[in-house]
Write an enzyme that holds these catalytic residues in place. Structure first.
Site, short mmCIF file in Angstrom:
data_model
loop_
_atom_site.label_atom_id
_atom_site.label_comp_id
_atom_site.label_asym_id
_atom_site.label_seq_id
_atom_site.Cartn_x
_atom_site.Cartn_y
_atom_site.Cartn_z
N ARG A 1 0.87 -1.19 0.00
CA ARG A 1 0.00 0.00 0.00
C ARG A 1 0.90 1.23 0.00
NH1 ARG A 1 -2.56 2.82 4.92
NH2 ARG A 1 -3.64 4.48 3.83
N HIS B 1 -2.87 10.89 1.13
CA HIS B 1 -2.28 10.62 2.45
C HIS B 1 -1.62 11.93 2.93
CE1 HIS B 1 -0.65 7.24 5.20
NE2 HIS B 1 -0.28 8.38 5.76
N GLU C 1 -7.04 8.21 6.84
CA GLU C 1 -7.32 8.82 8.15
C GLU C 1 -7.88 10.24 8.04
OE1 GLU C 1 -3.84 8.41 10.64
OE2 GLU C 1 -3.71 6.26 10.31
N ASN D 1 -6.86 1.42 10.37
CA ASN D 1 -5.51 1.65 10.87
C ASN D 1 -5.59 1.56 12.38
OD1 ASN D 1 -5.07 2.23 8.19
ND2 ASN D 1 -4.44 4.36 8.51
N TYR E 1 -3.59 1.27 16.09
CA TYR E 1 -2.34 1.41 16.85
C TYR E 1 -2.52 1.18 18.35
CZ TYR E 1 -0.15 3.01 12.61
OH TYR E 1 0.36 3.05 11.33
N GLU F 1 -3.17 -0.38 8.25
CA GLU F 1 -1.94 -0.03 8.96
C GLU F 1 -2.01 -0.63 10.35
OE1 GLU F 1 -1.01 4.16 9.42
OE2 GLU F 1 -1.49 4.54 7.31
O1 IFM Z 1 3.02 7.48 10.11
C1 IFM Z 1 1.64 7.48 10.34
C2 IFM Z 1 0.89 7.29 9.04
O2 IFM Z 1 1.22 8.24 8.09
C3 IFM Z 1 -0.60 7.36 9.28
N1 IFM Z 1 -1.00 6.48 10.35
C4 IFM Z 1 -0.26 6.50 11.58
C5 IFM Z 1 1.23 6.38 11.29
C6 IFM Z 1 2.04 6.39 12.60
O3 IFM Z 1 1.80 7.56 13.30
#
Ligand code: IFM
Length: 445
Positions: free
Chosen positions: A88, A132, A177, A299, A301, A357
């Protein structure tokens, strides 16, 4: 700790993913390409923003970063070496349309054609993100994401890219995002254009949703084979205590962060509870709106823990994260991945889901020994496999990121890569996590 995993355990984990599962890594143009003004590229808002003293933690910019623009073939070989079945990446809008609209920059398109062809030659499936975060500066000067015309500008750009690459690319992600574009750019102001105004952030979020819809229609008009998705940053919101007040705070945090985009994209309009809280700054309704998604990208985290904060607009505030943290200060919480996948599957029933992500920053050195990231990947891939066992239609997982890269307002202070990058020499070194990923992806394919 070396981060080495016993092979039987690794094969057992790989065996939990179905045949055809997409093993990917992800990047974004501004974070890796460099060549900020080469071959006719126009400026993006990040090129301009990074020049403002004090806004980027280490005072640097993505002007050169990993120099992926010149090291493309080496990076494609790296991807193949890592066993990835998909990649991606994002197109820099101002590389192909230097003024954001109108004049086409052919060398810019030539770069992305080479990228796509190079992937296909290596048997790697391209997933292309159209936006992005690197808006052409020329469009910023016409109002950027606040301009009423921006959905049409985005649709024209999408249509052009798909006309060029749509014979070789099927999978399109309109926006990465949108919540970050709107709220980091226009509420906290840590991203360009550095505005701090909630009403503006909400208008931008609204225009992003409209741009997604216009872009999706343009993509489908340009290619009947296209599959359209969007990548949302989603996190479970958990209450700090069992009190009714903290429960309500968690519901609002989920509403503002997750439902604000999910509900409209799945045809439900904006969540009424959050609209009421926003009051006079709430955007107009999105009646009849639908994201028409072939797939939803998540995405993931971390999670957020919140408590009631009666004096604030939305009635909640985050608590500082606890337990094991990544270098971003984000709690390592793999269960949250399973939870958010399952919740989205149950509440919205997307046709297909991808983890577009997931990854972690750790203070890696040039020796490429990163046991913490190996552990992170192992636990998060396990959580993804648990979600599949629960019936979630999860089709792929893109690790963030292929390479260490420019982490936006944090500059080069955070490393997320499976591959270490020496920013002076541009030398790449596969980390232990890259070797772990290779074993897992190879066994899984
Ligand atoms: O680096 C970023 C990415 O560009 C978008 N999502 C979160 C990642 C980590 O912060």
């Amino acid at each position: 700790m070396t981060g080495a995993q016993p092979l039987p355990a690794l094969h057992a984990l790989a065996g939990r993913f179905p045949t055809g599962f997409v093993w990917g890594t992800a990047t974004a143009a501004y974070q890796i390409e460099g060549a900020w003004n080469e071959d006719g590229k126009g400026e993006s808002i990040w090129d301009v923003f990074c020049r403002i003293p004090g806004v980027i933690e280490d005072g640097r910019s993505g002007a050169e970063t990993c120099d992926h623009y010149h090291l493309l073939d080496d990076d494609l070989d790296l991807l193949a070496d890592l066993g990835a079945s998909a990649y991606r990446f994002s197109v820099a809008w101002s590389r192909v349309l230097p003024e954001g609209r109108g004049r086409i920059n052919e060398p810019g398109f030539a770069f992305y054609e080479r990228l796509v062809d190079g992937l296909l030659q290596r048997g790697i499936r391209p997933f292309v993100t159209l936006y992005h975060w690197d808006l052409p500066q020329a469009l910023q000067e016409r109002g950027g994401w606040l301009a009423d015309d921006i959905p049409a500008w985005f649709a024209d750009y999408a249509s052009l890219v798909v006309a060029r690459l749509g014979d070789r690319v099927r999978d399109w992600v309109t926006l990465n995002e949108p919540q970050v574009t709107a709220f980091a750019g226009y509420q906290s102001g840590v991203h360009p254009p550095g505005v701090k105004d909630t009403a503006s952030a909400l208008i931008v979020a609204h225009h992003l949703l409209l741009a997604h819809r216009a872009g999706a229609a343009a993509i489908r008009a340009a290619s009947s084979e296209a599959r359209v998705g969007i990548a949302l940053n989603l996190s479970p919101a958990h209450p700090a205590s069992a009190s009714a007040e903290d429960g309500e705070a968690a519901r609002m945090a989920d509403g503002a962060g997750n439902r604000w985009f999910l509900d409209p994209l799945f045809g439900r309009g904006y969540p009424q509870d959050v609209v009421e809280r926003y009051g006079e700054v709430a955007p107009p309704p999105l009646e009849g709106y639908d994201g028409a998604l072939d797939f939803l990208g998540i995405n993931y985290y971390t999670r957020n823990i919140v408590r009631a904060a009666p004096g604030t607009k939305l009635g909640f505030e985050p608590l500082p994260p606890e337990g094991a943290l990544t270098e971003m200060g984000w709690e390592i919480y793999p269960d949250g991945l399973r939870e958010i996948l399952l919740r989205v599957h149950r509440d919205y029933a997307p046709r297909e889901l991808f983890i577009t992500e997931s990854g972690a920053a750790f203070p890696d050195g040039p020796d490429g020994d990163d046991p913490a990231r190996v552990e992170y990947l192992e636990s998060h891939f396990s959580a993804a496999a648990d979600a599949i066992d629960d019936g979630v239609r999860l089709r792929g997982y893109f690790v963030w990121s292929l390479l260490d890269n420019f982490e936006w307002h944090l500059g080069f202070t955070k490393r997320f890569g499976l591959v270490y990058v020496d920013y002076e020499t541009k030398q790449r070194t596969i980390k232990s996590s890259g070797r772990f990923y290779r074993q897992l992806a190879t066994a899984g394919r």
